[in-house]
Design an enzyme around this catalytic site. Sequence first.
Site, PDB file in Angstrom:
ATOM      1  N   LYS A  65       0.839  -1.216   0.000  1.00 31.92           N
ATOM      2  CA  LYS A  65       0.000   0.000   0.000  1.00 31.92           C
ATOM      3  C   LYS A  65       0.868   1.258   0.000  1.00 31.92           C
ATOM      4  O   LYS A  65       0.697   2.138  -0.842  1.00 31.92           O
ATOM      5  CB  LYS A  65      -0.943   0.003   1.222  1.00 31.92           C
ATOM      6  CG  LYS A  65      -1.865  -1.212   1.285  1.00 31.92           C
ATOM      7  CD  LYS A  65      -2.804  -1.169   2.475  1.00 31.92           C
ATOM      8  CE  LYS A  65      -2.127  -1.272   3.835  1.00 31.92           C
ATOM      9  NZ  LYS A  65      -1.454  -2.579   4.090  1.00 31.92           N
TER      10      LYS A  65
ATOM     11  N   ARG B  14      -9.623   0.068   8.908  1.00 32.47           N
ATOM     12  CA  ARG B  14      -9.178  -1.294   9.162  1.00 32.47           C
ATOM     13  C   ARG B  14     -10.197  -2.102   9.947  1.00 32.47           C
ATOM     14  O   ARG B  14      -9.936  -3.273  10.259  1.00 32.47           O
ATOM     15  CB  ARG B  14      -7.876  -1.254   9.979  1.00 32.47           C
ATOM     16  CG  ARG B  14      -6.609  -1.412   9.156  1.00 32.47           C
ATOM     17  CD  ARG B  14      -5.468  -1.058  10.070  1.00 32.47           C
ATOM     18  NE  ARG B  14      -4.278  -1.832   9.865  1.00 32.47           N
ATOM     19  CZ  ARG B  14      -3.169  -1.329   9.295  1.00 32.47           C
ATOM     20  NH1 ARG B  14      -3.151  -0.112   8.817  1.00 32.47           N
ATOM     21  NH2 ARG B  14      -2.097  -2.071   9.210  1.00 32.47           N
TER      22      ARG B  14
ATOM     23  N   ARG C  63      11.540  -5.464   4.946  1.00 35.52           N
ATOM     24  CA  ARG C  63      11.250  -4.041   4.694  1.00 35.52           C
ATOM     25  C   ARG C  63      12.232  -3.129   5.436  1.00 35.52           C
ATOM     26  O   ARG C  63      12.566  -3.370   6.582  1.00 35.52           O
ATOM     27  CB  ARG C  63       9.824  -3.721   5.155  1.00 35.52           C
ATOM     28  CG  ARG C  63       9.499  -2.226   5.094  1.00 35.52           C
ATOM     29  CD  ARG C  63       8.034  -1.933   5.105  1.00 35.52           C
ATOM     30  NE  ARG C  63       7.313  -2.484   6.249  1.00 35.52           N
ATOM     31  CZ  ARG C  63       5.987  -2.466   6.367  1.00 35.52           C
ATOM     32  NH1 ARG C  63       5.237  -1.937   5.410  1.00 35.52           N
ATOM     33  NH2 ARG C  63       5.413  -2.997   7.422  1.00 35.52           N
TER      34      ARG C  63
ATOM     35  N   ARG D 253      11.512  -1.119  10.939  1.00 36.29           N
ATOM     36  CA  ARG D 253      10.480  -0.797  11.922  1.00 36.29           C
ATOM     37  C   ARG D 253      10.506  -1.812  13.058  1.00 36.29           C
ATOM     38  O   ARG D 253      10.706  -2.993  12.829  1.00 36.29           O
ATOM     39  CB  ARG D 253       9.103  -0.807  11.248  1.00 36.29           C
ATOM     40  CG  ARG D 253       8.674   0.561  10.777  1.00 36.29           C
ATOM     41  CD  ARG D 253       7.486   0.496   9.871  1.00 36.29           C
ATOM     42  NE  ARG D 253       6.365  -0.268  10.417  1.00 36.29           N
ATOM     43  CZ  ARG D 253       5.206  -0.431   9.780  1.00 36.29           C
ATOM     44  NH1 ARG D 253       5.037   0.098   8.578  1.00 36.29           N
ATOM     45  NH2 ARG D 253       4.242  -1.121  10.321  1.00 36.29           N
TER      46      ARG D 253
ATOM     47  N   ARG E 152      -0.076  -9.400  13.530  1.00 32.80           N
ATOM     48  CA  ARG E 152      -0.680  -8.416  12.630  1.00 32.80           C
ATOM     49  C   ARG E 152      -1.531  -9.104  11.565  1.00 32.80           C
ATOM     50  O   ARG E 152      -2.589  -8.605  11.187  1.00 32.80           O
ATOM     51  CB  ARG E 152       0.421  -7.555  12.009  1.00 32.80           C
ATOM     52  CG  ARG E 152       0.980  -6.561  13.018  1.00 32.80           C
ATOM     53  CD  ARG E 152       2.355  -6.088  12.686  1.00 32.80           C
ATOM     54  NE  ARG E 152       2.394  -5.288  11.477  1.00 32.80           N
ATOM     55  CZ  ARG E 152       3.523  -4.983  10.827  1.00 32.80           C
ATOM     56  NH1 ARG E 152       4.685  -5.432  11.277  1.00 32.80           N
ATOM     57  NH2 ARG E 152       3.476  -4.245   9.759  1.00 32.80           N
TER      58      ARG E 152
HETATM   59  P1  ADP Z   1       2.154  -1.845   3.239  1.00 30.42           P
HETATM   60  O1  ADP Z   1       2.145  -0.339   3.173  1.00 30.42           O
HETATM   61  O2  ADP Z   1       0.974  -2.453   2.552  1.00 30.42           O
HETATM   62  O3  ADP Z   1       2.345  -2.359   4.621  1.00 30.42           O
HETATM   63  P2  ADP Z   1       4.740  -1.623   1.868  1.00 30.42           P
HETATM   64  O4  ADP Z   1       4.423  -0.765   0.701  1.00 30.42           O
HETATM   65  O5  ADP Z   1       5.472  -0.993   2.994  1.00 30.42           O
HETATM   66  O6  ADP Z   1       3.405  -2.348   2.401  1.00 30.42           O
HETATM   67  O7  ADP Z   1       5.556  -2.893   1.322  1.00 30.42           O
HETATM   68  C1  ADP Z   1       6.036  -3.895   2.212  1.00 30.42           C
HETATM   69  C2  ADP Z   1       7.415  -4.370   1.730  1.00 30.42           C
HETATM   70  O8  ADP Z   1       7.264  -5.109   0.511  1.00 30.42           O
HETATM   71  C3  ADP Z   1       8.397  -3.250   1.429  1.00 30.42           C
HETATM   72  O9  ADP Z   1       9.686  -3.671   1.802  1.00 30.42           O
HETATM   73  C4  ADP Z   1       8.301  -3.068  -0.092  1.00 30.42           C
HETATM   74  O10 ADP Z   1       9.524  -2.602  -0.658  1.00 30.42           O
HETATM   75  C5  ADP Z   1       7.993  -4.483  -0.553  1.00 30.42           C
HETATM   76  N1  ADP Z   1       7.105  -4.540  -1.729  1.00 30.42           N
HETATM   77  C6  ADP Z   1       6.046  -3.739  -2.006  1.00 30.42           C
HETATM   78  N2  ADP Z   1       5.440  -4.114  -3.163  1.00 30.42           N
HETATM   79  C7  ADP Z   1       6.143  -5.194  -3.619  1.00 30.42           C
HETATM   80  C8  ADP Z   1       6.018  -6.048  -4.770  1.00 30.42           C
HETATM   81  N3  ADP Z   1       5.053  -5.868  -5.681  1.00 30.42           N
HETATM   82  N4  ADP Z   1       6.911  -7.050  -4.902  1.00 30.42           N
HETATM   83  C9  ADP Z   1       7.887  -7.257  -3.969  1.00 30.42           C
HETATM   84  N5  ADP Z   1       8.054  -6.485  -2.879  1.00 30.42           N
HETATM   85  C10 ADP Z   1       7.194  -5.472  -2.691  1.00 30.42           C
HETATM   86  P1  ADP Z   2       1.298  -2.205   7.926  1.00 34.25           P
HETATM   87  O1  ADP Z   2       0.651  -1.778   6.649  1.00 34.25           O
HETATM   88  O2  ADP Z   2       2.643  -2.790   7.731  1.00 34.25           O
HETATM   89  O3  ADP Z   2       0.412  -3.040   8.787  1.00 34.25           O
HETATM   90  P2  ADP Z   2       0.847   0.410   9.161  1.00 34.25           P
HETATM   91  O4  ADP Z   2       1.938   1.401   9.122  1.00 34.25           O
HETATM   92  O5  ADP Z   2      -0.345   0.655   8.318  1.00 34.25           O
HETATM   93  O6  ADP Z   2       1.568  -0.944   8.839  1.00 34.25           O
HETATM   94  O7  ADP Z   2       0.337   0.214  10.646  1.00 34.25           O
HETATM   95  C1  ADP Z   2       1.247  -0.038  11.706  1.00 34.25           C
HETATM   96  C2  ADP Z   2       0.460  -0.275  13.000  1.00 34.25           C
HETATM   97  O8  ADP Z   2      -0.271   0.918  13.338  1.00 34.25           O
HETATM   98  C3  ADP Z   2      -0.602  -1.360  12.918  1.00 34.25           C
HETATM   99  O9  ADP Z   2      -0.061  -2.646  13.196  1.00 34.25           O
HETATM  100  C4  ADP Z   2      -1.590  -0.902  13.998  1.00 34.25           C
HETATM  101  O10 ADP Z   2      -1.118  -1.202  15.304  1.00 34.25           O
HETATM  102  C5  ADP Z   2      -1.561   0.613  13.846  1.00 34.25           C
HETATM  103  N1  ADP Z   2      -2.573   1.114  12.891  1.00 34.25           N
HETATM  104  C6  ADP Z   2      -2.345   1.766  11.710  1.00 34.25           C
HETATM  105  N2  ADP Z   2      -3.492   2.100  11.112  1.00 34.25           N
HETATM  106  C7  ADP Z   2      -4.489   1.648  11.926  1.00 34.25           C
HETATM  107  C8  ADP Z   2      -5.909   1.668  11.852  1.00 34.25           C
HETATM  108  N3  ADP Z   2      -6.562   2.240  10.822  1.00 34.25           N
HETATM  109  N4  ADP Z   2      -6.600   1.091  12.872  1.00 34.25           N
HETATM  110  C9  ADP Z   2      -5.986   0.540  13.925  1.00 34.25           C
HETATM  111  N5  ADP Z   2      -4.647   0.484  14.056  1.00 34.25           N
HETATM  112  C10 ADP Z   2      -3.899   1.027  13.061  1.00 34.25           C
END
Ligand code: ADP
Ligand code: ADP
Length: 204
Positions: free
Chosen positions: A15, A90, A124, A152, A163
């Site tokens: 995302k 979420r 990541r 992170r 998660r």
């Molecule tokens: P989210 O915001 O949904 O948690 P991220 O955009 O941070 O996910 O992506 C999670 C990890 O996966 C990052 O290290 C990113 O570089 C990698 N990543 C994202 N999209 C792809 C893809 N299409 N193929 C392989 N790795 C990806």
């Molecule tokens: P990822 O896409 O890797 O799960 P985020 O950066 O979106 O990571 O979220 C990190 C953490 O922040 C989540 O595991 C949760 O604890 C909290 N969080 C983020 N967005 C929300 C939401 N909309 N509702 C509840 N908790 C959230």
Amino acid sequence: MEGSIVLFGPPGAGKGTQAGRISELTGKPQVSTGDMLREAVSRGTDLGHEAKSFMEAGLLVPDSIIIGLISERLKNDDAAEGVLFDGFPRTIPQAEALAEIVSVEAVISIEVPDDSIVERIVGRRMDPETGEIYHIRFKPPPEEVSMRVVQRKDDTEETVRSRLAAYHEQTAPLAEWYSTKGLLIRIDGNGSIDEVGNSIASKL
Ligand code: ADP
Ligand code: ADP
């Protein structure tokens, strides 16, 4: 008024990675609750203190905190024509609260199986200076950046399991909720970063 777009999917689906491109394409600013919460934690605000233990345990932060945070954010002028939500809503109560304040025009669901999620999350890395997201294998940082990238605290294999469990229990049901409203756009998140980006762009 134009509507907002929701980027939906499990943690690590891509995302944040795709948000920049979609934001440029649509002109809507990215609103990431994860980034906002991490900023509150690092600034040591009351909200940050409240959220921290949930985040470190891989649990969702309570809806009341998140809804308060979003309501404040949407008062900014840049939100007038809709925003790009990343990581919000979420839960169904969050989506219901959102429906009261903005119109959602599309929900882009990036679908990636759990097996790939763990590898994506554990590998990541983030550039603390630019916020750019990297992956040790799939998107390695350039050499001058590689010394300063950080991982992170919640991106460990153990926390990923909690998660993912929270995602399946509390977040995944939202796909059906939005699908019923005719808003859900399913995207195969398994391709390369560019392929997934092209696939999203073609649907917008
Ligand atoms: P989210 O915001 O949904 O948690 P991220 O955009 O941070 O996910 O992506 C999670 C990890 O996966 C990052 O290290 C990113 O570089 C990698 N990543 C994202 N999209 C792809 C893809 N299409 N193929 C392989 N790795 C990806
Ligand atoms: P990822 O896409 O890797 O799960 P985020 O950066 O979106 O990571 O979220 C990190 C953490 O922040 C989540 O595991 C949760 O604890 C909290 N969080 C983020 N967005 C929300 C939401 N909309 N509702 C509840 N908790 C959230």
